[in-house]
Motif scaffolding. Structure first.
Motif, mmCIF file in Angstrom:
data_model
loop_
_atom_site.group_PDB
_atom_site.id
_atom_site.type_symbol
_atom_site.label_atom_id
_atom_site.label_comp_id
_atom_site.label_asym_id
_atom_site.label_seq_id
_atom_site.Cartn_x
_atom_site.Cartn_y
_atom_site.Cartn_z
ATOM 1 N N ARG A 262 -1.846 -1.331 -3.866
ATOM 2 C CA ARG A 262 -3.140 -0.550 -3.593
ATOM 3 C C ARG A 262 -2.513 0.848 -3.298
ATOM 4 N NH1 ARG A 262 -7.693 -3.485 0.082
ATOM 5 N NH2 ARG A 262 -8.544 -1.211 0.152
ATOM 6 N N ILE B 276 1.014 -1.081 0.015
ATOM 7 C CA ILE B 276 -0.020 0.092 0.059
ATOM 8 C C ILE B 276 0.899 1.286 -0.056
ATOM 9 C CG2 ILE B 276 -1.842 -1.366 1.254
ATOM 10 C CD1 ILE B 276 -1.029 0.475 3.610
ATOM 11 N N ARG C 220 0.266 5.863 0.464
ATOM 12 C CA ARG C 220 -0.894 6.748 0.643
ATOM 13 C C ARG C 220 -0.717 7.700 -0.595
ATOM 14 N NH1 ARG C 220 1.224 11.922 2.895
ATOM 15 N NH2 ARG C 220 -0.475 11.761 4.316
ATOM 16 N N VAL D 222 -6.189 0.769 7.145
ATOM 17 C CA VAL D 222 -6.209 1.812 6.210
ATOM 18 C C VAL D 222 -7.228 2.773 5.866
ATOM 19 C CG1 VAL D 222 -4.523 0.196 5.249
ATOM 20 C CG2 VAL D 222 -6.591 0.334 4.213
ATOM 21 N N ARG D 223 -6.877 3.919 5.296
ATOM 22 C CA ARG D 223 -7.901 4.863 4.677
ATOM 23 C C ARG D 223 -7.620 4.448 3.154
ATOM 24 N NH1 ARG D 223 -6.766 9.227 6.468
ATOM 25 N NH2 ARG D 223 -8.299 9.514 8.299
ATOM 26 N N SER D 224 -8.732 3.696 2.459
ATOM 27 C CA SER D 224 -8.822 3.318 1.097
ATOM 28 C C SER D 224 -8.989 4.722 0.013
ATOM 29 C CB SER D 224 -9.920 2.513 0.865
ATOM 30 O OG SER D 224 -9.663 1.174 1.435
ATOM 31 N N THR E 13 -3.864 4.799 -0.577
ATOM 32 C CA THR E 13 -4.319 3.833 0.517
ATOM 33 C C THR E 13 -3.331 4.146 1.733
ATOM 34 O OG1 THR E 13 -5.222 2.269 -0.676
ATOM 35 C CG2 THR E 13 -4.705 1.564 1.351
#
Length: 571
Positions: free
Chosen positions: A256, A40, A42, A306-308, A259
């Motif tokens: 991802r 992942i 951000r 996580v914040r998707s 994220t």
């Protein structure tokens, strides 16, 4: 030795935090071993600091946003060989000649050629007698490089016994001298001319420190620089990151983006020890390296919250978590408070290294005054280092010794015909309060833009390009606050913690949590250190940690699961 925990990689979920160089390399290696890897990030792109900057407003231009100097080719060769391929298959890396150009403050120009014999000739032409001394210096650098690669870089620093071998003991007088003498003082034993001293010691900046603070063991960088030579990966470091990303996905890793990791989730694994023995172990455990093993793991990582990309808060379950994010951020923001190996108190005296103001320029017309790599050196750069590291001075808080990369000299794909692409790096103090640049926010802070203006004017004067400012058709900047905001960089540093004696090897950090049994670390903020090659090695050291491999040896090429299927080990 660690005890086996995950014997079937195909049923072992791994979440890797961060898709920069270390995250890409870790994802690729673990995916090749058969782990179920999710990486992942951000941001909305791969590469971390080594992302590609291209905008609609600057059509035809593309900048490498960060790393630009390709050194230690053997580290890249070994990584790609582990992945079952080769550097030649993945990248086109021509040698640069000249390797780089230098403009001293008060006039003149020096081209540092490619090839040891040619560099020896350059030194001899400037300071008679220094040519043979340089050979001795480079022989010493080659020896230091060899022992570093064989004993100190590809290790998790989990066992003193595996590192302190007969060879190391035999070399202990030499190593003691190299560890207790600064790069500056060591180089002064060989040459006296200021320009030659700067050629030998400027690599300290690659190590996020200054020549007077870096142990002279790091003169090994002159072997990478002057003997191995300077290469350029066509397509820039974007091509390197793309290759690693492609290999990771080919072996099944999933990425991802957009994220953000919010927390590393845990579950208790055992009751912590009580009493004075545990308190003593905790104190020793804050010292990186083997002492951290004295601390008792009290939890296991269960995944990452996580914040998707759509804003939803979700949980990604994992058997293993590898954080390639800034270690300070990981330990003080992502790890639960009771489980921190390196709490905030540990960071108080740590040297974050410098930050930088970066300037990305699109320039109309050719610039024959600049080479692919160009360095501007102050005659007395002690003041530059004091401004950056000690915050002295009343003027702009920036170094006058700066670096310019002009990849359009080698790579026609980074600028339109008849234009040049410039990347300018100005060291500044590690302080987010200096502000943002324009590359992410659209408007740079006044101080960052003033520093950029001063650097452009300096390049124009020192390199004799009087109309440089008038020929700029595109300009973007980045500042310390961008590193702090985008990468959660410790104190806004742009490279990583400085490689001083107190922040090297056993004392730099550990690549495994002492409190969470299946949490590992990789990247420039942990061992072995800063820079793209070190990030590649840090990824390999995660594999070694998972295997319980305490040796300092490189892993096999190509990488494969050990006999019997034991691909991972935990505490």
């Amino acid at each position: 030795m660690a005890t086996p925990q995950h014997t079937d990689p195909s049923h072992t979920k791994v979440v890797v935090i961060g898709a920069g160089c270390a995250g890409l390399a870790t994802s690729a290696l673990l995916a090749k071993l058969g782990y179920e890897v999710t990486c992942i990030d951000r941001t909305d792109t791969i590469g971390g600091r080594a992302f590609s900057l291209a905008t609609d407003q600057a059509e035809g231009f593309r900048w490498d946003a960060g790393p630009s100097w390709y050194l230690m080719p053997d580290a890249f060769d070994h990584f790609f060989a582990m992945m079952g391929t080769s550097t030649d298959e993945q990248l086109d890396c021509p040698m640069l000649d000249p390797a780089y150009r230098i403009y001293p403050e008060h006039g003149g120009m020096l081209d540092v050629p490619n090839g040891k014999d040619k560099v020896v000739g350059l030194f001899e032409s400037i300071e008679p007698g220094s040519g043979e001394k340089l050979r001795d210096y480079l022989d010493s650098a080659a020896d230091a490089y060899d022992i570093a690669v064989r004993r100190f870089l590809y290790t998790t620093f989990s066992s003193v016994k595996q590192i302190v071998t007969g060879e190391v003991v035999a070399k202990s007088p030499q190593l003691a001298t190299l560890l207790t003498t600064s790069m500056k003082d060591f180089a002064e034993r060989y040459v006296h001319d200021t320009r030659l001293l700067q050629i030998l010691t400027y690599p300290a900046v690659f190590l996020s420190t200054r020549p007077s603070a870096a142990p002279s063991l790091y003169h090994l960088m002159s072997h990478a620089d002057l003997t191995q030579g300077v290469r350029y990966p066509m397509g820039g470091f974007t091509a390197v990151m793309d290759s690693m990303h492609r290999l990771a996905e080919q072996h099944g890793a999933t990425f991802r983006l957009s994220t953000e990791a919010l927390a590393i989730t845990t579950t208790p694994s055992a009751a912590p020890y009580a009493g004075p023995l545990q308190r003593a172990a905790d104190r020793l455990g804050r010292i990186p390296g083997p002492w951290s093993r004295l601390r008792h793991p009290v939890a296991d990582a269960t995944g990452v919250r996580v914040r998707s990309a759509d804003g939803a808060i979700v949980h990604l379950p994992a058997d293993i978590v590898v954080s390639c994010a800034d270690l300070h951020h990981t330990e003080t923001a992502l790890v639960p408070a009771g489980y921190r190996t390196f709490p905030e108190s540990w960071w108080g005296s740590r040297d974050p290294g410098p930050s930088t103001v970066l300037v990305y320029l699109g320039v109309k017309g050719q610039l024959p005054q600049l080479a692919h790599h160009t360095l501007l050196f102050s005659d007395d750069w002690t003041t530059d280092f004091r401004i950056v590291y000690d915050r002295i001075g009343d003027g702009l808080p920036r170094s006058s010794s700066i670096y310019i990369s002009t990849p359009s000299k080698t790579d026609p794909g980074v600028a339109p015909d008849g234009h040049e692409n410039l990347f300018v790096l100005i060291p500044v103090p590690a302080d987010p309060n200096l502000g943002h640049g324009s590359v992410f926010s659209g408007t740079g802070s006044p101080l960052v833009e003033d520093i950029a203006d001063a650097a452009i004017a300096q390049i124009a004067q020192w390199a004799d390009i009087p109309d440089l400012a008038d020929r700029i058709v595109h300009r973007f900047t980045a500042g310390p606050a961008d590193f702090a905001d985008r990468y959660h960089a410790f104190r806004g540093g742009s490279i990583g913690p400085a490689h001083t004696l107190a922040q090297s090897a056993f004392f730099r950090g550990a690549n495994q949590s002492a409190r969470i049994g299946n949490l590992y670390y990789a990247g420039g903020t942990t061992v072995p250190g800063v820079g793209i090659p070190m990030c590649l090695i840090s990824a390999e050291n995660v594999v070694k940690r998972l295997r319980g491999d305490l040796t300092p040896d490189r892993l096999e090429e190509p990488l494969s699961a050990p006999p019997g299927g034991r691909a991972a080990a935990g505490r």
